[in-house]
Scaffold this active site. Structure first.
Site, mmCIF file in Angstrom:
data_model
loop_
_atom_site.group_PDB
_atom_site.id
_atom_site.type_symbol
_atom_site.label_atom_id
_atom_site.label_comp_id
_atom_site.label_asym_id
_atom_site.label_seq_id
_atom_site.Cartn_x
_atom_site.Cartn_y
_atom_site.Cartn_z
ATOM 1 N N SER A 21 0.805 -1.350 0.102
ATOM 2 C CA SER A 21 0.175 0.145 0.061
ATOM 3 C C SER A 21 0.908 1.225 -0.098
ATOM 4 O O SER A 21 0.423 2.115 -0.648
ATOM 5 C CB SER A 21 -0.963 -0.157 1.145
ATOM 6 O OG SER A 21 -0.375 -0.020 2.471
ATOM 7 N N ASN A 22 2.034 1.312 0.906
ATOM 8 C CA ASN A 22 2.923 2.231 0.651
ATOM 9 C C ASN A 22 3.602 2.644 -0.649
ATOM 10 O O ASN A 22 3.629 3.489 -1.169
ATOM 11 C CB ASN A 22 4.044 2.324 1.732
ATOM 12 C CG ASN A 22 3.683 2.896 3.113
ATOM 13 O OD1 ASN A 22 3.003 4.036 3.285
ATOM 14 N ND2 ASN A 22 4.166 1.909 4.046
ATOM 15 N N ARG A 81 16.146 -14.578 -0.767
ATOM 16 C CA ARG A 81 17.318 -14.170 -0.005
ATOM 17 C C ARG A 81 18.507 -14.643 -0.314
ATOM 18 O O ARG A 81 19.580 -13.717 -0.389
ATOM 19 C CB ARG A 81 16.777 -14.725 1.597
ATOM 20 C CG ARG A 81 17.746 -14.214 2.697
ATOM 21 C CD ARG A 81 17.647 -14.895 3.941
ATOM 22 N NE ARG A 81 16.518 -14.857 4.630
ATOM 23 C CZ ARG A 81 16.232 -14.041 5.726
ATOM 24 N NH1 ARG A 81 17.395 -13.066 6.007
ATOM 25 N NH2 ARG A 81 15.303 -13.634 6.324
ATOM 26 N N LEU A 135 11.117 -6.910 4.531
ATOM 27 C CA LEU A 135 11.389 -7.363 5.812
ATOM 28 C C LEU A 135 12.643 -8.177 5.824
ATOM 29 O O LEU A 135 12.854 -8.569 7.174
ATOM 30 C CB LEU A 135 10.226 -8.534 6.170
ATOM 31 C CG LEU A 135 8.831 -7.918 6.348
ATOM 32 C CD1 LEU A 135 7.894 -8.873 6.372
ATOM 33 C CD2 LEU A 135 8.770 -6.615 7.026
ATOM 34 N N ILE A 164 19.180 -5.991 4.876
ATOM 35 C CA ILE A 164 19.853 -5.599 3.810
ATOM 36 C C ILE A 164 21.399 -6.162 3.670
ATOM 37 O O ILE A 164 21.987 -5.685 4.857
ATOM 38 C CB ILE A 164 19.719 -4.017 3.518
ATOM 39 C CG1 ILE A 164 18.395 -3.521 3.371
ATOM 40 C CG2 ILE A 164 20.598 -3.735 2.308
ATOM 41 C CD1 ILE A 164 17.302 -4.145 1.968
ATOM 42 N N ASN A 204 14.153 3.883 4.610
ATOM 43 C CA ASN A 204 13.209 3.127 5.257
ATOM 44 C C ASN A 204 12.028 3.613 6.054
ATOM 45 O O ASN A 204 12.421 4.774 6.406
ATOM 46 C CB ASN A 204 13.816 1.980 6.265
ATOM 47 C CG ASN A 204 12.802 0.874 6.416
ATOM 48 O OD1 ASN A 204 12.072 0.481 5.987
ATOM 49 N ND2 ASN A 204 12.933 0.362 7.679
ATOM 50 N N HIS A 212 9.422 3.109 9.333
ATOM 51 C CA HIS A 212 9.018 2.370 10.507
ATOM 52 C C HIS A 212 7.956 2.596 11.091
ATOM 53 O O HIS A 212 7.686 3.803 11.290
ATOM 54 C CB HIS A 212 10.406 2.120 11.352
ATOM 55 C CG HIS A 212 10.310 1.242 12.496
ATOM 56 N ND1 HIS A 212 10.616 -0.140 12.367
ATOM 57 C CD2 HIS A 212 9.796 1.368 13.773
ATOM 58 C CE1 HIS A 212 10.374 -0.869 13.273
ATOM 59 N NE2 HIS A 212 9.860 0.279 14.463
#
Length: 196
Positions: free
Chosen positions: A13-14, A58, A84, A87, A101, A103
């Site tokens: 959504s962001n 990953r 999630l 990095i 980022n 939070h």
């Protein structure tokens, strides 16, 4: 044109708000949506905006596959929007002060490994806090410890549940994250550490 890549693991959504914000911009474009989950809904949202997508595991990220893709696409800034995984240091070093980022709490409160999404809102409720909010920060080698760029707060009432706290925090994210990104990428990379 400044090229931005968004990394996301979930619904996105962001990411959608950011794509909508920069649609038609003459300054910056969302050039790539990348996800570590092949079934993440953010990939569907990207299609709606005609933004190319890229998926990786990953293991591939740790092996440098994501970094190679970002370099191939000539990405200038990396935006984490509900991403999630930790990095890798090589990726952080490739984008010094150009990886940001968001939070869902007022850092340094409720940061660190395992503190994301609903876990954060449950912790805020359990602690009886009277406010919570969002923190937008640069990314470094440690979870949620990069330089803070922007914070916004919202009240928490005794009647609030983790779900209603999440709604309040999402509203802040959607309102401010695209604007803060725009102001960040409008500054030169040499002066970005002085923002905020």
């Amino acid at each position: 044109m400044i090229k931005l890549a968004i990394l996301a693991s979930g619904s996105g959504s962001n990411a959608e708000k950011i794509m909508a914000h920069f649609q038609g911009s003459t300054k910056a474009e969302i050039a790539l949506i990348a996800s570590n989950k092949v079934d993440a809904f953010v990939l569907e949202r990207a299609k709606k905006f005609g933004v190319p997508t890229f998926t990786f595991s990953r293991k591939e990220m740790d092996a440098g596959v994501l970094l190679a893709k970002l370099q191939e696409e000539q990405i200038d800034w990396v935006i984490l929007a509900g991403f999630l995984l930790k990095i890798p240091e090589a990726l952080i070093r490739a984008f010094p002060n150009r990886m940001v980022n968001i939070h869902p709490a007022l850092l340094p409160n409720y940061g660190g490994k395992g503190m994301y999404g609903h876990h954060v809102h449950e912790a805020v409720k359990t602690a009886g806090d009277t406010e919570t909010g969002i923190t937008i920060h640069l990314v470094n080698e440690h979870y949620d410890e990069g330089k803070i760029i922007f914070q916004a707060a919202t009240p928490v009432t005794p009647e609030d549940t983790p779900d209603t706290i999440a709604q309040k925090v999402h509203a802040l994210e959607h309102r401010y994250f695209p604007e803060v990104i725009e102001s960040l990428v409008g500054t030169s990379t040499s002066s970005v550490t002085d923002v905020g």
